[in-house]
Design a protein around this motif. Structure first.
Motif, PDB file in Angstrom:
ATOM      1  N   PRO A  56      18.133 -15.740  24.038  1.00 31.96           N
ATOM      2  CA  PRO A  56      18.350 -16.921  23.619  1.00 31.96           C
ATOM      3  C   PRO A  56      17.343 -17.975  24.191  1.00 31.96           C
ATOM      4  O   PRO A  56      17.436 -19.311  23.738  1.00 31.96           O
ATOM      5  CB  PRO A  56      19.931 -17.230  23.947  1.00 31.96           C
ATOM      6  CG  PRO A  56      20.146 -16.115  24.848  1.00 31.96           C
ATOM      7  CD  PRO A  56      19.184 -15.087  24.568  1.00 31.96           C
ATOM      8  N   ARG A  57      16.865 -17.497  25.249  1.00 30.59           N
ATOM      9  CA  ARG A  57      15.762 -18.325  25.883  1.00 30.59           C
ATOM     10  C   ARG A  57      14.321 -18.770  24.881  1.00 30.59           C
ATOM     11  O   ARG A  57      13.765 -19.683  25.281  1.00 30.59           O
ATOM     12  CB  ARG A  57      15.112 -17.774  27.166  1.00 30.59           C
ATOM     13  CG  ARG A  57      16.510 -17.713  28.160  1.00 30.59           C
ATOM     14  CD  ARG A  57      15.925 -16.994  29.401  1.00 30.59           C
ATOM     15  NE  ARG A  57      15.465 -15.344  29.066  1.00 30.59           N
ATOM     16  CZ  ARG A  57      15.164 -14.621  30.191  1.00 30.59           C
ATOM     17  NH1 ARG A  57      14.982 -15.412  31.318  1.00 30.59           N
ATOM     18  NH2 ARG A  57      14.529 -13.418  29.789  1.00 30.59           N
ATOM     19  N   PHE A  58      14.356 -18.004  23.840  1.00 32.36           N
ATOM     20  CA  PHE A  58      13.134 -18.231  22.977  1.00 32.36           C
ATOM     21  C   PHE A  58      14.120 -18.887  21.786  1.00 32.36           C
ATOM     22  O   PHE A  58      14.816 -18.749  20.939  1.00 32.36           O
ATOM     23  CB  PHE A  58      12.740 -16.830  22.193  1.00 32.36           C
ATOM     24  CG  PHE A  58      11.830 -16.047  23.153  1.00 32.36           C
ATOM     25  CD1 PHE A  58      10.688 -16.782  23.585  1.00 32.36           C
ATOM     26  CD2 PHE A  58      12.498 -14.913  23.664  1.00 32.36           C
ATOM     27  CE1 PHE A  58       9.897 -15.911  24.371  1.00 32.36           C
ATOM     28  CE2 PHE A  58      11.786 -14.310  24.737  1.00 32.36           C
ATOM     29  CZ  PHE A  58      10.322 -14.547  24.995  1.00 32.36           C
ATOM     30  N   SER A  59      13.579 -20.538  21.613  1.00 29.71           N
ATOM     31  CA  SER A  59      14.435 -21.250  20.767  1.00 29.71           C
ATOM     32  C   SER A  59      13.787 -21.152  19.429  1.00 29.71           C
ATOM     33  O   SER A  59      12.738 -20.925  19.029  1.00 29.71           O
ATOM     34  CB  SER A  59      14.191 -22.756  21.298  1.00 29.71           C
ATOM     35  OG  SER A  59      14.359 -23.637  20.594  1.00 29.71           O
ATOM     36  N   SER A  60      14.939 -21.537  18.369  1.00 30.54           N
ATOM     37  CA  SER A  60      14.567 -21.462  17.218  1.00 30.54           C
ATOM     38  C   SER A  60      14.582 -23.122  16.576  1.00 30.54           C
ATOM     39  O   SER A  60      14.305 -23.540  15.497  1.00 30.54           O
ATOM     40  CB  SER A  60      15.897 -20.936  16.153  1.00 30.54           C
ATOM     41  OG  SER A  60      15.677 -19.581  16.414  1.00 30.54           O
ATOM     42  N   ASP A  61      14.521 -24.142  17.519  1.00 29.05           N
ATOM     43  CA  ASP A  61      14.613 -25.488  17.148  1.00 29.05           C
ATOM     44  C   ASP A  61      13.410 -25.861  16.570  1.00 29.05           C
ATOM     45  O   ASP A  61      12.452 -25.963  17.726  1.00 29.05           O
ATOM     46  CB  ASP A  61      15.265 -26.367  18.167  1.00 29.05           C
ATOM     47  CG  ASP A  61      15.479 -27.486  18.014  1.00 29.05           C
ATOM     48  OD1 ASP A  61      15.021 -28.068  16.484  1.00 29.05           O
ATOM     49  OD2 ASP A  61      16.066 -28.503  18.813  1.00 29.05           O
ATOM     50  N   ARG A  62      12.998 -25.989  15.321  1.00 25.22           N
ATOM     51  CA  ARG A  62      11.518 -26.328  14.908  1.00 25.22           C
ATOM     52  C   ARG A  62      11.413 -27.783  14.996  1.00 25.22           C
ATOM     53  O   ARG A  62      10.463 -28.373  14.396  1.00 25.22           O
ATOM     54  CB  ARG A  62      11.623 -25.755  13.506  1.00 25.22           C
ATOM     55  CG  ARG A  62      11.880 -24.434  13.125  1.00 25.22           C
ATOM     56  CD  ARG A  62      11.784 -24.387  11.558  1.00 25.22           C
ATOM     57  NE  ARG A  62      12.004 -22.450  11.470  1.00 25.22           N
ATOM     58  CZ  ARG A  62      12.025 -22.096  10.310  1.00 25.22           C
ATOM     59  NH1 ARG A  62      11.536 -22.796   9.312  1.00 25.22           N
ATOM     60  NH2 ARG A  62      12.432 -20.926  10.341  1.00 25.22           N
TER      61      ARG A  62
END
Length: 389
Positions: A56-62
């Protein structure tokens, strides 16, 4: 050392680009520049891509301009979709809708999906003994299924199919993409409002009845409407083209229809048609595969090479319908693993089995090398697939 430049375009109908394979063999985690100027880390091994997608430390928030998939059409007032969210918002929204996509609920749709498939084939056979399979079958089946799931009136099918095609077309300008997205979002917002007044037996109505926020539901509906038919349509065209080109594989399925489930899984692994969903933004310094990814750096998992990783799949460049490699990454992995994967599997199984059973003389109407494939863009597939019988 100079930063290498790589292209994400497909160069071969079947195999990943050779430069991607070389990276997996020689420098599996590499800092690269894409042909559009973006600089990011690319991951090429199955283990590393899976690890990244599950962290989860890799974000998907574009919405963050640093995200690899940030697009100019995403403005500050953009309502995030499920695939663009991080916890806790993503966790809350996904939990609220995941019940719509359980194996048990979707299994109940099999008879209706079969009806839709048979009707499309009936209409195809009623004309000349030649057709574009994309237009006649690959697009209509999944678009009708997702429309009925959401409660889209039949009369609106053509609008959403044409508009979503404009949205995903690789040569669409940011302005055209934004306009197409705006039309679809406005339509879905109106549909959600209508369901609030006159609910039916559909996903949108059920979500509203359970207390879903109309704006969140509008964003979800937009995502499902576009993603729910485009990727499956591409997979149908690729599966059929491959079977008609590799006749020995076609004979396997005709001789033993029970192999269809395994064939679908193997073809998903083999083509890995969606790349864009495996992009993330590091939110802190993270070590992965012995390499330190700094906070604020973008990461792209090359799932095409991960799904051909020889350390995970024996003879990965060969099609083996008995492999049953459910650990492939065609649907992603982790919290953002494709919500509609079970629906896609059912549609692919029904379409392939029905097509081979009902049209035993099906063949390509053009040489395989003349099929116009979508070599650019987020989803691989065929623009058209001319077949005859």
């Amino acid at each position: 050392m100079a930063t290498p430049t790589i292209s994400l375009d497909r160069t071969d109908a079947y195999d990943p680009p050779a430069e991607h394979v070389r990276l997996r063999e020689d420098a599996p985690i590499s800092w690269v520049e894409l042909t559009d100027g973006r600089r990011l880390w690319v991951l090429t091994r199955h283990e590393d891509v899976r690890t990244m997608l599950g962290d989860p430390r890799f974000s998907s928030d574009r919405r963050d301009p640093r995200h690899p998939n940030h697009m100019p059409y995403i403005g500050p007032d953009h309502r995030p979709q499920l695939i663009e969210m991080d916890p806790p918002d993503h966790t809350r929204l996904r939990r609220s809708v995941v019940g719509e996509f359980t194996v048990q609920r979707l299994a109940a749709l099999r008879p209706r999906i079969q009806e839709i498939t048979d009707k499309a084939i009936d209409q195809m056979l009623a004309g000349q003994p030649e057709a574009d399979l994309v237009e006649a079958l690959a697009l209509p089946v999944p678009s009708t299924v997702i429309s009925e799931l959401l409660g889209v009136p039949y009369s609106e099918h053509s609008f959403f199919q044409e508009t979503s095609a404009d949205f995903v077309r690789p040569d669409t300008t940011p302005e055209e993409k934004g306009a197409a997205a705006g039309r679809l979002k406005a339509y879905i917002a109106g549909l959600v409002e209508e369901k609030g007044k006159s609910p039916g037996d559909d996903l949108l109505s059920r979500q509203l009845a359970s207390g879903a926020d109309p704006e969140d539901l509008g964003a979800l509906g937009f995502l499902l409407l576009v993603a729910g038919h485009e990727t499956t349509a591409n997979m149908i065209s690729l599966c059929v083209a491959t079977l008609l080109d590799k006749r020995e594989r076609l004979s396997e399925l005709r001789d033993d229809p029970k192999l269809t489930v395994g064939a679908v899984e193997e073809l998903l692994r083999y083509f890995t048609i969606a790349e864009i969903g495996a992009a993330r933004l590091a939110t802190e310094d993270i070590e992965i595969g012995g390499v330190l990814v700094r906070s604020g750096q973008g990461v792209l998992g090359l799932t095409n090479t991960a799904n051909r990783d020889p350390s995970v799949f024996d003879s990965p460049d060969e099609l083996d319908f008995t492999r049953m490699a459910r650990n492939h990454l065609a649907f992603g992995f982790g919290p953002h693993q494709c919500l509609g994967q079970n629906l896609a599997r059912i549609e692919l199984e029904i379409v392939l089995a029905t097509l081979l059973r009902r049209i035993p003389t099906l063949r390509l109407a053009v040489p395989f090398e003349d099929i116009p494939f979508k070599v650019k863009g987020p989803n691989y597939g065929a623009y058209e697939l001319k077949v005859a019988w």
